[in-house]
Design a protein around this motif. Structure first.
Motif, PDB file in Angstrom:
ATOM      1  N   VAL A   1       6.093 -13.603   4.236  1.00  0.00           N
ATOM      2  CA  VAL A   1       5.306 -14.709   3.670  1.00  0.00           C
ATOM      3  C   VAL A   1       3.989 -14.811   4.429  1.00  0.00           C
ATOM      4  N   TRP A   2       2.901 -14.931   3.696  1.00  0.00           N
ATOM      5  CA  TRP A   2       1.591 -15.204   4.303  1.00  0.00           C
ATOM      6  C   TRP A   2       1.161 -16.578   3.798  1.00  0.00           C
ATOM      7  N   ASP A   3       1.139 -17.580   4.680  1.00  0.00           N
ATOM      8  CA  ASP A   3       0.788 -18.935   4.244  1.00  0.00           C
ATOM      9  C   ASP A   3      -0.598 -18.974   3.596  1.00  0.00           C
ATOM     10  N   VAL A   4      -1.546 -18.167   4.099  1.00  0.00           N
ATOM     11  CA  VAL A   4      -2.911 -18.227   3.553  1.00  0.00           C
ATOM     12  C   VAL A   4      -2.997 -17.689   2.126  1.00  0.00           C
ATOM     13  N   LEU A   5      -1.970 -16.960   1.687  1.00  0.00           N
ATOM     14  CA  LEU A   5      -1.976 -16.453   0.307  1.00  0.00           C
ATOM     15  C   LEU A   5      -1.158 -17.333  -0.620  1.00  0.00           C
TER      16      LEU A   5
ATOM     17  N   LEU B   1       0.145  -1.164  14.118  1.00  0.00           N
ATOM     18  CA  LEU B   1      -1.032  -1.058  13.249  1.00  0.00           C
ATOM     19  C   LEU B   1      -1.635  -2.444  13.068  1.00  0.00           C
ATOM     20  N   GLU B   2      -2.943  -2.490  13.002  1.00  0.00           N
ATOM     21  CA  GLU B   2      -3.650  -3.750  12.804  1.00  0.00           C
ATOM     22  C   GLU B   2      -4.438  -3.693  11.505  1.00  0.00           C
ATOM     23  N   TRP B   3      -4.618  -4.840  10.909  1.00  0.00           N
ATOM     24  CA  TRP B   3      -5.459  -4.996   9.705  1.00  0.00           C
ATOM     25  C   TRP B   3      -6.362  -6.194   9.936  1.00  0.00           C
ATOM     26  N   ASN B   4      -7.632  -6.061   9.622  1.00  0.00           N
ATOM     27  CA  ASN B   4      -8.585  -7.163   9.750  1.00  0.00           C
ATOM     28  C   ASN B   4      -9.437  -7.219   8.496  1.00  0.00           C
ATOM     29  N   ALA B   5      -9.766  -8.443   8.075  1.00  0.00           N
ATOM     30  CA  ALA B   5     -10.622  -8.621   6.894  1.00  0.00           C
ATOM     31  C   ALA B   5     -11.351  -9.945   7.030  1.00  0.00           C
ATOM     32  N   ALA B   6     -12.411 -10.084   6.239  1.00  0.00           N
ATOM     33  CA  ALA B   6     -13.105 -11.373   6.185  1.00  0.00           C
ATOM     34  C   ALA B   6     -12.190 -12.399   5.528  1.00  0.00           C
ATOM     35  N   VAL B   7     -12.199 -13.625   6.048  1.00  0.00           N
ATOM     36  CA  VAL B   7     -11.451 -14.706   5.407  1.00  0.00           C
ATOM     37  C   VAL B   7     -11.880 -14.776   3.931  1.00  0.00           C
TER      38      VAL B   7
ATOM     39  N   ALA C   1      -7.800  -9.708  -2.180  1.00  0.00           N
ATOM     40  CA  ALA C   1      -7.308  -8.406  -2.653  1.00  0.00           C
ATOM     41  C   ALA C   1      -6.824  -7.565  -1.478  1.00  0.00           C
ATOM     42  N   SER C   2      -7.603  -7.541  -0.405  1.00  0.00           N
ATOM     43  CA  SER C   2      -7.211  -6.761   0.768  1.00  0.00           C
ATOM     44  C   SER C   2      -5.982  -7.372   1.435  1.00  0.00           C
ATOM     45  N   ALA C   3      -5.950  -8.711   1.511  1.00  0.00           N
ATOM     46  CA  ALA C   3      -4.815  -9.389   2.146  1.00  0.00           C
ATOM     47  C   ALA C   3      -3.524  -9.148   1.369  1.00  0.00           C
ATOM     48  N   ARG C   4      -3.613  -9.180   0.028  1.00  0.00           N
ATOM     49  CA  ARG C   4      -2.395  -8.927  -0.760  1.00  0.00           C
ATOM     50  C   ARG C   4      -1.914  -7.496  -0.568  1.00  0.00           C
ATOM     51  N   ALA C   5      -2.866  -6.587  -0.441  1.00  0.00           N
ATOM     52  CA  ALA C   5      -2.471  -5.199  -0.181  1.00  0.00           C
ATOM     53  C   ALA C   5      -1.782  -5.106   1.186  1.00  0.00           C
ATOM     54  N   ALA C   6      -2.377  -5.739   2.206  1.00  0.00           N
ATOM     55  CA  ALA C   6      -1.785  -5.670   3.554  1.00  0.00           C
ATOM     56  C   ALA C   6      -0.395  -6.318   3.571  1.00  0.00           C
ATOM     57  N   ARG C   7      -0.258  -7.441   2.885  1.00  0.00           N
ATOM     58  CA  ARG C   7       1.067  -8.092   2.829  1.00  0.00           C
ATOM     59  C   ARG C   7       2.073  -7.167   2.153  1.00  0.00           C
ATOM     60  N   ALA C   8       1.659  -6.559   1.033  1.00  0.00           N
ATOM     61  CA  ALA C   8       2.567  -5.654   0.317  1.00  0.00           C
ATOM     62  C   ALA C   8       2.985  -4.476   1.195  1.00  0.00           C
ATOM     63  N   LEU C   9       2.126  -4.128   2.165  1.00  0.00           N
ATOM     64  CA  LEU C   9       2.397  -2.982   3.041  1.00  0.00           C
ATOM     65  C   LEU C   9       3.226  -3.363   4.268  1.00  0.00           C
ATOM     66  N   GLY C  10       3.685  -4.615   4.322  1.00  0.00           N
ATOM     67  CA  GLY C  10       4.573  -5.023   5.409  1.00  0.00           C
ATOM     68  C   GLY C  10       3.878  -5.591   6.628  1.00  0.00           C
ATOM     69  N   PHE C  11       2.564  -5.822   6.525  1.00  0.00           N
ATOM     70  CA  PHE C  11       1.862  -6.443   7.662  1.00  0.00           C
ATOM     71  C   PHE C  11       2.244  -7.915   7.746  1.00  0.00           C
ATOM     72  N   ARG C  12       2.342  -8.422   8.995  1.00  0.00           N
ATOM     73  CA  ARG C  12       2.620  -9.845   9.253  1.00  0.00           C
ATOM     74  C   ARG C  12       1.309 -10.527   9.583  1.00  0.00           C
ATOM     75  N   PHE C  13       1.070 -11.687   8.962  1.00  0.00           N
ATOM     76  CA  PHE C  13      -0.164 -12.418   9.231  1.00  0.00           C
ATOM     77  C   PHE C  13      -0.142 -12.929  10.671  1.00  0.00           C
ATOM     78  N   GLU C  14      -1.254 -12.732  11.386  1.00  0.00           N
ATOM     79  CA  GLU C  14      -1.290 -13.119  12.812  1.00  0.00           C
ATOM     80  C   GLU C  14      -2.337 -14.186  13.112  1.00  0.00           C
TER      81      GLU C  14
ATOM     82  N   SER D   1      -6.404 -11.689  10.481  1.00  0.00           N
ATOM     83  CA  SER D   1      -5.808 -10.559  11.197  1.00  0.00           C
ATOM     84  C   SER D   1      -4.316 -10.474  10.889  1.00  0.00           C
ATOM     85  N   ALA D   2      -3.828  -9.252  10.849  1.00  0.00           N
ATOM     86  CA  ALA D   2      -2.400  -9.029  10.625  1.00  0.00           C
ATOM     87  C   ALA D   2      -1.988  -7.770  11.378  1.00  0.00           C
ATOM     88  N   GLY D   3      -0.685  -7.645  11.596  1.00  0.00           N
ATOM     89  CA  GLY D   3      -0.199  -6.466  12.310  1.00  0.00           C
ATOM     90  C   GLY D   3       1.140  -6.020  11.770  1.00  0.00           C
ATOM     91  N   ARG D   4       1.424  -4.768  11.963  1.00  0.00           N
ATOM     92  CA  ARG D   4       2.755  -4.242  11.651  1.00  0.00           C
ATOM     93  C   ARG D   4       3.186  -3.375  12.816  1.00  0.00           C
TER      94      ARG D   4
END
Ligand SMILES: CC(C)(COP(=O)(O)OP(=O)(O)OC[C@H]1O[C@@H](n2cnc3c(N)ncnc32)[C@H](O)[C@@H]1OP(=O)(O)O)[C@@H](O)C(=O)NCCC(=O)NCCS
Length: 192
Positions: free
Chosen positions: A187-191, A132-138, A142-155, A174-177
């Motif tokens: 850990v997401w360094d950008v957060l 699965l992929e997740w993409n959002a505007a830099v 809010a979206s990034a924290r949701a994606a991190r909580a859902l187990g996505f890895r920052f790419e 961009s992130a993926g799981r």
């Protein structure tokens, strides 16, 4: 393939119907939605009617699935609290997308709904996907924290890779799981 109904403790996820068009239109008046997504602004009832039709076509073609996120009556005054989607991205992969009504954010509905969608995406009896992929505007924290909580890895950051209605073409996070990833948040360094 029809969009399956998914159930969680507080929510029912099902395909949007023509009857949802007014609620979708109302939710999409929130400026945070065109700020962070490519959805039209101003958002009209006609946009919602077309969206419902297109969602049915995508589901029939097995190219993507849209779920209206609905609360049981005892949990909220409104029933349609958001929308979540999977869009196929090549064999075995799909991209997740979502928005929530402004007055229904921050109470975990999005992550609760997304867990059910992710389970369906990876289950062999569901879509049987590998990735699965997740993409959002830099800057869409809010979206990034949701994606991190859902187990996505920052790419990474992709230059000019995302388009929002409010900001036009912009750099994207961009992130993926993967199916094989642990769902434990990374850990997401950008957060920070
Ligand atoms: C992104 C969005 C769907 C999140 O919805 P939500 O209801 O807040 O989600 P949840 O309640 O499940 O919370 C998910 C996480 O986001 C965090 N969060 C929510 N709003 C936040 C905000 N404004 N700033 C920072 N973090 C926020 C929550 O604390 C939680 O993180 P945590 O698990 O690390 O505590 C919602 O903010 C939204 O609709 N935004 C506008 C549209 C959009 O950006 N869509 C995504 C495009 S990529």
């Amino acid at each position: 393939m029809s969009t399956p109904i998914l159930r969680t403790t507080r929510l029912t996820l099902s395909a949007p119907t023509a009857a949802d068009a007014p609620a979708i239109t109302d939710a999409c008046q929130d400026p945070e939605i065109p700020r962070w997504t490519p959805l039209p602004s101003p958002y009209t009832l006609q946009h919602a009617v077309e969206f419902v039709d297109e969602a049915a076509s995508r589901s029939s073609a097995d190219s993507g699935y849209e779920w209206a996120i609905r609360t049981a009556p005892q949990h909220a005054a409104v029933s349609l609290v958001g929308m979540i989607s999977l869009t196929r991205r090549g064999a075995g992969a799909a991209e997740i997308g979502f928005w929530m009504r402004g007055d229904q954010r921050g109470n975990g509905y999005l992550t609760e709904a997304a867990h059910a969608v992710i389970d369906h995406a990876f289950e062999p009896s569901g879509l049987g996907l590998d990735r699965l992929e997740w993409n959002a505007a830099v800057g869409n924290v809010a979206s990034a924290r949701a994606a991190r909580a859902l187990g996505f890895r920052f790419e990474g950051v992709r230059r000019g890779a995302f388009v929002t209605t409010g900001g036009g073409r912009t750099d994207g996070w961009s992130a993926g799981r993967l199916f094989t990833d642990s769902p434990t948040p990374a850990v997401w360094d950008v957060l920070g």
